[in-house]
Design a protein around this motif. Structure first.
Motif, short mmCIF file in Angstrom:
data_model
loop_
_atom_site.label_atom_id
_atom_site.label_comp_id
_atom_site.label_asym_id
_atom_site.label_seq_id
_atom_site.Cartn_x
_atom_site.Cartn_y
_atom_site.Cartn_z
N ILE A 257 -9.12 -10.48 8.40
CA ILE A 257 -8.31 -11.61 8.49
C ILE A 257 -8.24 -12.67 7.24
O ILE A 257 -9.17 -12.29 6.25
N GLY A 258 -7.29 -13.34 6.96
CA GLY A 258 -7.30 -14.17 5.96
C GLY A 258 -7.14 -13.36 4.48
O GLY A 258 -6.44 -12.52 4.41
N ASP A 259 -7.87 -13.99 3.51
CA ASP A 259 -7.77 -13.32 2.19
C ASP A 259 -8.27 -11.83 2.06
O ASP A 259 -7.91 -10.97 1.36
N VAL B 11 -13.72 0.17 6.12
CA VAL B 11 -12.42 0.64 5.90
C VAL B 11 -12.28 1.19 4.39
O VAL B 11 -12.97 0.63 3.67
N GLU B 12 -11.37 2.01 4.08
CA GLU B 12 -11.21 2.27 2.73
C GLU B 12 -9.54 2.83 2.82
O GLU B 12 -9.19 3.08 3.78
N LEU B 13 -9.08 3.14 1.41
CA LEU B 13 -7.84 3.26 1.31
C LEU B 13 -7.80 4.75 0.79
O LEU B 13 -8.40 5.33 -0.09
N LYS C 19 -5.48 -10.04 3.20
CA LYS C 19 -4.50 -9.84 2.28
C LYS C 19 -4.76 -9.12 1.00
O LYS C 19 -3.78 -8.21 0.55
N GLN C 20 -6.15 -9.01 0.71
CA GLN C 20 -6.67 -8.15 -0.48
C GLN C 20 -5.94 -6.74 -0.13
O GLN C 20 -6.09 -5.92 -0.71
N LEU C 21 -6.82 -6.42 1.25
CA LEU C 21 -6.56 -5.10 1.62
C LEU C 21 -5.22 -4.51 1.64
O LEU C 21 -4.91 -3.39 1.11
N ASP D 217 -0.75 4.30 8.53
CA ASP D 217 -0.26 4.52 7.32
C ASP D 217 -0.10 3.45 6.33
O ASP D 217 -0.15 3.61 5.05
N SER D 218 0.14 2.24 6.62
CA SER D 218 0.04 1.15 6.09
C SER D 218 -0.37 -0.17 7.00
O SER D 218 -0.59 0.07 8.22
N LEU D 219 -0.39 -1.32 6.02
CA LEU D 219 -0.79 -2.42 6.79
C LEU D 219 0.32 -3.44 7.02
O LEU D 219 0.89 -3.81 5.80
N GLN D 220 0.63 -3.99 8.06
CA GLN D 220 1.72 -4.81 8.32
C GLN D 220 0.97 -6.21 8.67
O GLN D 220 -0.12 -6.34 8.95
#
Length: 1515
Positions: A1033-1035, A951-953, A1038-1040, A1005-1008
């Motif tokens: 999942i988890g941290d 995965v990348e942003l 959330k970090q992503l 487009d975004s992470l919910q």
């Protein structure tokens, strides 16, 4: 070790019996035509026993069995060089006893035997002429005759001994033997006459090997009679061509004579064997076997038939004339004819005739079945004589051009009541086209009607003929057919009766019941493979011997067909029309001088094989001096004893360096006993060849000495024997340690390694062998250079030796050990050159697409005989249960059937008949696991991935899930799964699959919050699958998610001016600290503001719109009175520059800010980077000597007071003292060592601290560096001392003194120096002496004065003062000018100072100093007595500001070059105050005082008074 059949008669066509009938016991060779006779000629006269006449007795008769003799000999020339191996040709089935008895007992036995035979003969043949005597009478007369002969002999010996010395003389040849050239099959006799006393003992030699008639009965006949000696060679063959030597020896000496025998061949023949003659007593011709005793029949076959050629359908006769002596009508010989070992019986095809002196064989109608070796055997009571020659039968002309030849040897194999199985042999000639099959014809006996049995051709050479009438007899014939036509029919078979086998057995028919017969069209027999390498060898002028390697795995082999072709013509002709089963054949009928090539193919019932490879071209000519070189192997070498017991010894040897034209099939060992240093006769140790290079020789005698020789044999023949080994003693070994290993081999030779193999010792010692040591040395090195390869014993019998030097030759040896210790070393190997030969390849492991693991080896330098030999742990693999070997061309593959841990080991492959091509691969446990993994992947393929799911942003915080497959076809599919649910293209998910690149993507487009879970991409491409998952999942999720949100904000930030690179700093090489940042998306109206600790900084620079880089150089506040805090200068950075720096960029689109904290740790890091730049700019430490000591120093480009450095001596920090100090001068950092000593030697270092590893600069102050520095220090110190203490004129003197005549002059100057100098005054370069006119004084060692009481004109001139001590000499000069006395003019002459001013006052004193010229050192006139030291500049006195002000206020005077004249006011009284002791004083006279004085050098004084222009002034 039976002597009835030597090894060479069992293994070679021309020299052995391996092709002969096993049911026969003797043979007659056509090339080496040997006539074995069972009785030798003996005199039938009654004149007594002839000395040294050889006789023979039948087995089991009156003479006992002679001892077995060994038939092999070493052939040597007169220089004792081995030239060949004498191979006895034939040994009859009966032993031949000959030779003169050495004892009287043997003489008596021979005499009795003779008389007994004579008696037996006369009782039958000469009954009418002689009176029959009883055996007892004969024995009595014989005993009386022996007694009389003995008395006569003793009497002769007695008289000879009476004058022995005068009669004894060494042997002498009265008549020497002469050389002979004879045709093959003829006999030759060598004669010589020898004199000497005692009577010489005569021995005959062939190629330096003694001839023993008993070793080859009937071949040699040795006779001696009245000093005449002869050697008769019966029926000479080619091997009898040799050098013969006769040696006569007695107690007075030995003498030899030499003669050569050359045997010529005139026609080619093939050696075949025949059955032994049937026992004479079984024949009805002779009723009483005793009738033969007492007479020997000599049989000679003359006018012999030779090799014959005929065509099918012709008639051929063979005949020989036979001469038998004596000719007795009662005794007629028996005549037998043989074809290929089979006795011929007269028939319609064969007719035999004997006329009494000529034997004839007539073949009435030639067929190819008649081709073969024909032998005539003439049998008498005394033995038999034979003659053989080959008959070739050619095919008759075909009725249709291109039709094949007729089949042959039609035979009814099995017969039943309703069928007969007919077999035949394929013809040699196929007409140039493949034979399509065969037709079988039958004919009922008694009729002439032939009917065809099969409608379609049969390819198999066997056919069951059915439809027969029970009880009737049939004959059969076969025809071959190809596309051109039909062949002639074969010769008809023997009649066969269609009868039930049980009935045939009951009626006594010749064909017994053999069990159930299963008739099939074709037996499961494959066509044989092509024969191997073909080797031709010269034979005669019209024939060539052709040998070849047998076909491999050939079932029911019928034989071989050989063809020849003139080299380059490609026209092939058959050499034989009847298959031969042997692998050796003589091709006759060739053209002399022509070159031929040969090829062979094999035949069985299934058909004819492919042709072998063509042989090398060979020129047809006689073999004497010709033949193919190196066809047989070279001799083995390195014979050693591996074990010895009481009656046997185990020998080991090395393989010949050249194996000849074919593989070595075995070795033959000979031995001989050595008695008192004299070797005996050679004896065969083994009849059958041994394949190993070790053999146990048995039947030896304990504590006897033996020598051994070994010969190697291949298909071409037996090579010459090795040189005799060293003499070994046969005794029981009782040593505790093991014997030497043997059979060392070297494989896998590379430039830095090789593999050494060996075999375990035969002798184990008291305990079993538990290890081996390998030794190595360079081939040319001394024996003492042997060194061990392994320190710890290895239990394996192989070792890979590494770390060899490229291009160096080595030898190796091996030692075995047991519990008792280390045994004797093996024989060293031959030198091995460590090099990697061009084209060397290694063993390669491959896994194919089906997951099959294989080892592969390839070699380019193969020949027709090369074979791939696979081994595991260097033991040949013979079981294919775990490994399957396959060879195609120059590549070989070994495939693992079921790889497991049982397959671990070292696999190697050796290629025979190459220059050592071999390689190995070590299959370890880790390697096997890796191969099994690869194999599994190939069996169960997966789509390989270049990258797993990741995965990348992207911009605006978009999320991209992606992976890349290495390769995927157009039919590949992908499924996208989220938390086990398939997701599809839509508003939330965007998918992309590029099959060309293998990139699979999914965008969001975004992470919910609801997107937390597992994402999976499932791939499928045919049967290959793969998948990749990513857990968010988890941290991690959330970090992503946080990063995505940040990226979205960043995108909005970058819509206006923003920082591409945030504020940071760099330190340049000039130690300038520069703050930098990079701004993007800027416009002209974009501005940047700098702040430090919240206060704006004017950076005095504009933004660079092209690059967008902002920079600020940090400087500390100025020390000037500038009060504007916003102005900065580039000065040294210090703690004042610490703070928080901030830069803001903004325009109407937005604002961005970047901050850099340079406080506390941030500032420390900055300074450390500054220190690092300073440290890196430092120069290497250098050494400098001074008068105080030794200085170490380095320069830096920039120095900062905050820089922390540490000096080290011998890795320890230096504790500074008064003697060792450090400091900084400008950019120089130094360490001063005052008064250095030996303790100051060592390594010095300066360490710069930069917060990290720091930097050190080192210098070694020891050795020559210290000696040079210390010597320079001593020199400078001594020079400084000398400079301080040398003599000098400190006060100086004026250049010119002008004074009026009649005045008094007084000059005083300061003198310094330690020790106190000597002072000398000179006038015009002449030394002055103090007197009343010149008063010269030197007071207190400091003041030197010069006084002229009354000056006159004679005093004008140049005056000098010379001061001198041990450190140097210096002088001062002045010129005195005396003027006329002009009265009292009130004028006084002075010298002005540097400013031209003189202090004048009515009550003031005279000037305290006048300008003076600096003193000039004076070199001593005699260097040996005085030392000149360079002068040191006098120290100039300093003036206080007040003194300077006063001097400025002094009165100005006019300057003149040499002096000034001061005019005193009228009426003023001249007065001169006393001058200070250090100032030269001019004392005026009573009338007028004129004085020139020298002023001390000051800061205001003119450096060189003589060069200044002095202007006179009047006051």
């Amino acid at each position: 070790m039976s002597g009835s059949m030597p090894f060479y008669q069992k293994h070679h066509r021309h020299y052995d019996r391996n092709y002969r009938s096993r049911e026969t016991e003797s043979a007659v060779s056509q090339y080496q035509q040997t006539s074995s006779r069972y009785s030798a000629r003996s005199s039938s006269s009654t004149q007594g026993i002839r000395a040294a006449t050889f006789t023979s007795l039948d087995e089991g008769r009156l003479s006992p069995m002679p001892k077995r003799s060994e038939p092999t000999y070493l052939a040597m020339d007169k220089e004792n060089q081995i030239i060949g191996y004498v191979v006895p040709i034939f040994r009859g089935s009966k032993e031949f006893a000959s030779g003169l008895s050495d004892t009287e007992d043997m003489r008596a036995k021979e005499t009795a035997g003779y008389l007994a035979r004579r008696d037996l003969f006369t009782s039958g043949v000469e009954m009418e002429r002689m009176e029959q005597k009883s055996r007892r009478t004969v024995m009595r007369e014989s005993a009386e005759r022996i007694s009389l002969t003995k008395r006569i002999h003793e009497n002769e010996e007695y008289h000879k001994r009476l004058n022995e010395d005068s009669l004894m003389h060494p042997p002498e040849f009265v008549i020497k033997p002469r050389s002979h050239t004879v045709w093959e099959k003829q006999s030759v006799r060598l004669h010589c006459t020898v004199s000497g006393w005692p009577e010489p003992r005569v021995v005959w030699y062939k190629n330096n090997v003694s001839i023993d008639p008993m070793s080859n009965p009937g071949k040699y006949k040795v006779e001696s009679s009245y000093s005449v000696h002869s050697l008769e060679i019966n029926r000479c063959d080619f091997d009898d061509t040799a050098q013969y030597r006769v040696s006569a020896m007695n107690s007075k000496g030995e003498l030899s004579a030499i003669a050569s025998v050359v045997v010529k061949r005139f026609k080619g023949e093939v050696e075949e064997s025949l059955p032994a003659p049937r026992p004479q007593w079984n024949r009805t011709v002779f009723k009483d076997p005793c009738l033969e005793y007492g007479i020997t029949f000599e049989t000679h076959i003359v006018e012999k038939f030779g090799v014959s050629f005929g065509n099918e359908g012709e008639t051929l006769s063979l005949g020989c004339s036979v001469i038998i002596y004596p000719s007795l009508q009662r005794f007629q010989p028996e005549i037998e004819w043989y074809r290929d070992d089979k006795l011929l019986v007269p028939s319609k095809w064969v007719q035999v005739h004997w006329s009494g002196d000529r034997a004839t064989l007539t073949l009435t109608h030639l067929n190819k079945e008649d081709e073969g070796l024909y032998t005539l055997r003439v049998i008498t009571k005394s033995g038999y004589e034979t003659h053989s020659a080959y008959v070739f039968v050619r095919d008759s002309d075909a009725e249709v051009a291109g039709a094949p030849g007729a089949p042959l040897d039609v035979y009814c194999q099995e017969a039943n009541k309703d069928y007969v199985i007919v077999t035949w042999k394929q013809p040699a000639v196929d007409g140039g086209n493949s034979i399509l099959g065969y037709f079988v014809d039958r004919c009922e006996v008694g009729t002439t009607h032939w009917s065809q049995c099969n409608d379609t051709p049969v390819k198999f050479a066997r056919f069951p003929v059915t439809g027969l009438v029970e009880g009737r007899s049939y004959v059969f014939r076969v025809r071959a057919v190809n596309k051109c036509g039909m062949s002639h029919p074969s010769r008809v078979s023997e009649p066969a009766v269609a009868m039930d086998p049980a009935d045939r057995a009951r009626k006594g028919a010749s064909a017994p019941w053999t069990g159930q017969i299963i008739v099939t069209e074709e037996e499961p027999v494959d066509i044989p493979s092509a024969p191997g390498r073909v080797i031709p060898t010269r034979n005669t002028d019209t024939s060539v011997v052709v040998a070849w390697e047998a076909s491999r795995d050939a079932k029911d082999l019928v034989g071989y067909y050989i063809e020849n072709s003139v080299a380059g013509s490609n026209v092939w002709e058959p050499c034989n029309n009847k298959p031969v089963k042997a692998t050796r054949f003589i091709c006759h009928g060739l053209t002399t001088g022509e070159k031929y090539v040969f090829r062979v193919r094999a035949v069985n019932a299934a058909g004819i094989s492919e042709f072998s490879q063509e042989s090398e071209a060979i020129e047809v000519k006689a073999a004497i001096g010709g033949g193919i070189p190196h066809a047989s192997p070279a001799p083995p070498f390195g014979i050693t004893v591996l074990e010895s017991v009481r009656d046997s010894m185990v020998l080991g040897w090395k393989q010949p360096t050249f194996i000849g034209g074919a593989d070595i099939v075995g070795y033959f060992v000979d031995y001989r006993e050595v008695i008192d240093g004299v070797p005996g006769k050679w004896h065969e140790a083994n009849i059958k060849a041994v394949s190993d290079r070790a053999y146990r020789v048995s039947e030896l005698k304990e504590n006897r000495l033996y020598q051994f020789q070994v010969r190697a044999a291949n298909m071409a023949g037996v090579g010459i024997p090795s040189l005799p080994s060293a003499t070994f003693k046969c005794e029981e070994w009782t040593i505790a340690v093991p014997g030497p290993p043997h059979d060392l081999q070297v494989l896998e030779v590379r430039k830095d390694s090789l593999v050494l193999l060996w075999k375990a010792p035969v002798y184990q010692g008291r305990d079993a062998v538990n290890g081996y040591y390998v030794d190595i040395k360079e081939a040319d090195a001394d024996f003492e250079t042997w060194r061990g390869v392994n320190e710890k014993a290895t239990s394996k019998k192989y070792m890979k030796i590494r770390d060899l030097k490229d291009g160096v030759s080595y030898v190796f040896r091996v030692r075995a050990q047991n519990k008792a210790g280390v045994g004797k070393a093996s024989e060293p190997t031959e030198p091995v050159l460590a090099e990697t030969k061009p084209g060397t390849k290694e063993l390669v492991v491959e896994v194919d697409d089906d997951g099959v693991i294989s080892l592969n080896f390839e070699c380019e330098n193969l020949n027709a005989e090369s074979k791939f030999v696979w081994s595991k742990n260097y033991e040949e693999i013979t079981d294919s249960a775990r490994l399957t070997m396959e060879t195609k061309g120059n590549k070989s593959k070994a495939t693992f059937n079921a790889p497991s841990e049982d397959d671990l080991g070292i696999y190697s492959c050796i290629i025979t008949h190459t220059d050592g091509a071999s390689a190995s691969y070590n299959l370890t446990e880790e390697g096997l696991k890796e191969l099994l993994k690869v194999s599994h992947d190939h069996k169960f393929p997966i789509i390989p991935l270049k990258s797993e799911l990741a995965v990348e942003l992207l911009e605006k915080g978009r999320v991209r899930f992606w992976l890349q497959a290495e390769k995927i076809s157009a039919s590949g599919k992908v499924e996208y799964v989220f938390n086990d649910n398939i997701i599809n293209q839509g508003e939330k998910y965007k998918m992309n699959f590029d099959k060309n690149t293998g990139i699979i993507e999914m965008f969001m487009d975004s992470l919910q919050k609801e997107d937390e879970g597992t994402f999976t991409f499932q791939l499928q491409d045919g049967k290959a699958t793969n998948q990749s998952s990513l857990v968010l999942i988890g941290d991690v999720f959330k970090q992503l998610q946080k990063e995505s949100e940040f990226q979205r904000k960043e995108w909005h930030r970058k819509q206006g001016p923003h920082f591409v690179e945030y504020l940071n700093y760099e330190v340049t090489s000039e130690c300038i600290v520069r703050l930098k940042c990079k701004v993007g998306n800027i416009r002209k109206e974009t501005v940047a503001l700098w702040y430090k600790d919240g206060r704006e900084i004017k950076a005095n620079e504009k933004l660079d719109f092209s690059e967008g880089v902002l920079s600020l150089e940090i400087a500390q506040r100025s020390d000037s009175d500038v009060k504007d805090d916003t102005v900065w200068k580039k000065l040294k950075i210090s703690k004042k520059d610490a703070g928080v720096y901030e830069v803001i960029v903004k325009d109407d689109r937005g604002t961005d800010k970047s901050t850099l904290n340079l406080t506390d740790q941030g500032f420390k890091d900055l300074m450390n980077q500054v220190f690092s730049v300073i440290a890196n700019s430092s120069t290497p430490l250098k050494i400098q000597s001074s008068e105080q000591g030794i200085r170490l120093y380095t320069f830096v480009n920039y120095y900062n007071d905050e820089l922390h450095v540490t000096w080290h001596h011998k890795e320890a920090a230096i504790a500074f003292t008064d003697r060792i100090t450090s400091g900084v001068v400008g950019e120089q950092l130094w360490l001063q060592i005052s008064e250095p000593t030996e303790k100051d030697k060592g390594k010095y270092a300066i360490e710069f601290f930069d917060g990290k590893g720091g930097l050190k600069r080192t210098v070694e102050l020891s050795g020559q560096a210290y000696d040079d520095a210390f010597a320079e220090f001593q020199r400078l110190k001594a020079a400084a001392i000398a400079e301080r203490n040398r003599a000098r004129v400190a006060g100086g003197l004026p250049d010119v003194v002008t004074i009026q005549e009649g005045k008094a002059l007084n000059l005083t100057c300061n003198i310094s120096g330690d020790p106190v100098p000597e002072v000398t005054w000179l006038k015009n370069e002449r030394e002055m002496v103090s007197d009343d006119h010149y008063i010269l004084k030197f007071e207190s060692g400091k003041f030197a004065s010069f006084t002229i009481t009354t000056v006159n004109t004679n005093d004008s001139g140049k005056y000098s003062i010379l001061v001198k001590n041990k450190y140097g000499t210096e002088s001062g000069d002045f010129t005195l000018e005396v003027t006329e006395n002009m009265g009292d003019l009130g004028v006084v002459s002075y010298l002005a100072d540097a400013d031209g001013n003189v202090v004048i006052g009515p009550s003031s004193s005279l000037p305290t100093a006048l300008l003076s010229k600096p003193s000039t050192p004076v070199k001593p006139k005699h260097p040996a007595s005085a030392t000149s030291t360079p002068p040191l500049s006098p120290t100039s006195p300093s003036f206080t500001p007040e003194e300077k002000a006063k001097k400025k206020e002094k009165k100005k005077v006019t300057r003149r070059k040499d002096s000034v004249i001061l005019k005193l006011p009228a009426g003023e009284v001249e007065s001169v105050e006393a001058m200070p002791p250090t100032t030269p004083v001019v004392t005026p006279g009573p009338e007028t005082t004129a004085m020139d004085t020298a002023l001390p050098e000051t800061e205001e004084a003119v450096p060189e008074a003589s060069t200044e222009e002095l202007t006179p002034v009047e006051v």
